[in-house]
Design a protein around this motif. Structure first.
Motif, PDB file in Angstrom:
ATOM      1  N   TYR A 259      35.847  48.777 -24.409  1.00  0.00           N
ATOM      2  CA  TYR A 259      35.119  47.781 -24.208  1.00  0.00           C
ATOM      3  C   TYR A 259      34.746  47.090 -25.412  1.00  0.00           C
ATOM      4  O   TYR A 259      34.881  45.833 -25.672  1.00  0.00           O
ATOM      5  N   PHE A 260      33.925  47.838 -26.284  1.00  0.00           N
ATOM      6  CA  PHE A 260      33.256  47.354 -27.176  1.00  0.00           C
ATOM      7  C   PHE A 260      34.209  47.248 -28.348  1.00  0.00           C
ATOM      8  O   PHE A 260      33.975  46.242 -29.170  1.00  0.00           O
ATOM      9  N   ALA A 261      35.270  47.886 -28.518  1.00  0.00           N
ATOM     10  CA  ALA A 261      36.421  47.349 -29.586  1.00  0.00           C
ATOM     11  C   ALA A 261      37.167  46.089 -29.282  1.00  0.00           C
ATOM     12  O   ALA A 261      37.513  45.324 -30.162  1.00  0.00           O
ATOM     13  N   ARG A 262      37.362  45.968 -27.942  1.00  0.00           N
ATOM     14  CA  ARG A 262      37.832  44.629 -27.603  1.00  0.00           C
ATOM     15  C   ARG A 262      36.767  43.440 -27.697  1.00  0.00           C
ATOM     16  O   ARG A 262      37.265  42.594 -28.333  1.00  0.00           O
TER      17      ARG A 262
ATOM     18  N   CYS B  75      48.226  47.142 -40.058  1.00  0.00           N
ATOM     19  CA  CYS B  75      47.447  48.105 -40.477  1.00  0.00           C
ATOM     20  C   CYS B  75      47.685  49.565 -40.085  1.00  0.00           C
ATOM     21  O   CYS B  75      48.299  49.768 -39.152  1.00  0.00           O
ATOM     22  N   THR B  76      47.212  50.469 -40.900  1.00  0.00           N
ATOM     23  CA  THR B  76      47.246  51.898 -40.747  1.00  0.00           C
ATOM     24  C   THR B  76      45.989  52.486 -40.183  1.00  0.00           C
ATOM     25  O   THR B  76      44.839  52.240 -40.860  1.00  0.00           O
ATOM     26  N   LEU B  77      45.832  52.726 -38.839  1.00  0.00           N
ATOM     27  CA  LEU B  77      44.548  53.244 -38.341  1.00  0.00           C
ATOM     28  C   LEU B  77      44.386  54.794 -38.356  1.00  0.00           C
ATOM     29  O   LEU B  77      45.313  55.500 -38.355  1.00  0.00           O
ATOM     30  N   MET B  78      42.935  55.116 -38.443  1.00  0.00           N
ATOM     31  CA  MET B  78      42.853  56.569 -38.316  1.00  0.00           C
ATOM     32  C   MET B  78      41.246  56.718 -37.809  1.00  0.00           C
ATOM     33  O   MET B  78      40.550  55.704 -37.979  1.00  0.00           O
ATOM     34  N   GLY B  79      40.865  57.745 -37.423  1.00  0.00           N
ATOM     35  CA  GLY B  79      39.519  57.998 -36.917  1.00  0.00           C
ATOM     36  C   GLY B  79      39.009  59.019 -37.321  1.00  0.00           C
ATOM     37  O   GLY B  79      39.780  60.190 -37.591  1.00  0.00           O
ATOM     38  N   GLN B  80      37.568  59.169 -37.412  1.00  0.00           N
ATOM     39  CA  GLN B  80      36.821  60.521 -37.725  1.00  0.00           C
ATOM     40  C   GLN B  80      35.739  60.527 -36.834  1.00  0.00           C
ATOM     41  O   GLN B  80      35.205  59.656 -36.456  1.00  0.00           O
TER      42      GLN B  80
ATOM     43  N   ILE C   9      42.591  51.004 -41.814  1.00  0.00           N
ATOM     44  CA  ILE C   9      41.284  50.922 -41.215  1.00  0.00           C
ATOM     45  C   ILE C   9      40.940  52.261 -40.615  1.00  0.00           C
ATOM     46  O   ILE C   9      41.591  52.948 -40.137  1.00  0.00           O
ATOM     47  N   VAL C  10      39.680  52.645 -40.746  1.00  0.00           N
ATOM     48  CA  VAL C  10      39.114  54.082 -40.297  1.00  0.00           C
ATOM     49  C   VAL C  10      38.110  53.558 -39.105  1.00  0.00           C
ATOM     50  O   VAL C  10      36.958  52.815 -39.862  1.00  0.00           O
ATOM     51  N   ASP C  11      37.954  54.112 -38.183  1.00  0.00           N
ATOM     52  CA  ASP C  11      37.033  54.111 -37.088  1.00  0.00           C
ATOM     53  C   ASP C  11      36.153  55.312 -37.250  1.00  0.00           C
ATOM     54  O   ASP C  11      36.501  56.477 -36.963  1.00  0.00           O
TER      55      ASP C  11
ATOM     56  N   ASP D  23      43.177  53.267 -31.056  1.00  0.00           N
ATOM     57  CA  ASP D  23      44.656  52.603 -30.396  1.00  0.00           C
ATOM     58  C   ASP D  23      44.520  51.026 -30.428  1.00  0.00           C
ATOM     59  O   ASP D  23      45.512  50.343 -30.626  1.00  0.00           O
ATOM     60  N   LEU D  24      43.516  50.604 -29.679  1.00  0.00           N
ATOM     61  CA  LEU D  24      43.444  49.165 -29.616  1.00  0.00           C
ATOM     62  C   LEU D  24      43.280  48.294 -30.819  1.00  0.00           C
ATOM     63  O   LEU D  24      44.087  47.302 -30.819  1.00  0.00           O
ATOM     64  N   LEU D  25      42.837  48.888 -31.903  1.00  0.00           N
ATOM     65  CA  LEU D  25      42.697  48.212 -33.391  1.00  0.00           C
ATOM     66  C   LEU D  25      44.233  48.157 -33.764  1.00  0.00           C
ATOM     67  O   LEU D  25      44.684  47.100 -34.316  1.00  0.00           O
TER      68      LEU D  25
END
Length: 161
Positions: free
Chosen positions: A30-33, A75-80, A54-56, A66-68
């Motif tokens: 929700y907040f990412a949208r 863009c290449t997305l990753m998360g930590q 982009i790193v979350d 996933d949403l971004l």
């Protein structure tokens, strides 16, 4: 460390199912949208036109990654996240993205864009983390924070006005 925001606390929240039971994944998405809808046009254009990273930071189970990624496909997305349990879930759900266990006080993945949603209110030293987020980003830092939070959530130890 605040008892509600220790690494052990978050590992338990994710492994016990408490995160899901309380709508954590839905809240993340929700907040990412909302964030994507509020990005200024120049930021949206940059993210659509460039193959940036982009790193979350504080990605939880990876929904915003996933949403971004779908919103900005070049863009290449990753998360930590600090929680190993959250990262394991994210890796299972979203195997096409990279995720890492990392403590924001010790390590932030360097990227063109650092995104963090609903994370700083949980941290004991949010200003020092903001500085670290800025140092890790080469283009933009995008933060979502609860503003004048009246939720009485025990996990929220900082309030932004």
């Amino acid at each position: 460390m605040n008892q509600f925001n220790s690494k052990e606390y978050w590992n338990n929240r994710f492994s016990s199912g408490s995160w899901e039971d309380n709508g954590g994944s839905e809240q993340t998405a929700y907040f990412a949208r909302i964030a994507c809808s509020l990005f200024p046009d120049f930021v949206k254009c940059d993210l659509l036109e460039n193959a940036w990273t982009i790193v979350d930071v504080g990605c939880a189970e990876g929904e915003a990654v996933d949403l971004l990624s779908k919103e900005f496909p070049n863009c290449t997305l990753m998360g930590q996240d600090v929680s190993e349990e959250a990262i394991q879930i994210a890796e299972r759900r979203y195997p096409d993205y990279k995720f890492a266990v990392a403590d924001v006080y010790k390590s932030i993945i360097r990227a063109d864009v650092v995104f963090s949603s609903n994370t700083l209110e949980h941290l004991e030293n949010p200003l020092s983390v903001m500085r670290r987020l800025c140092e890790a980003a080469s283009k933009y830092v995008i933060l979502m924070l609860p503003f004048e939070d009246g939720s009485n959530c025990q996990e929220h130890i900082n309030f932004f006005h």
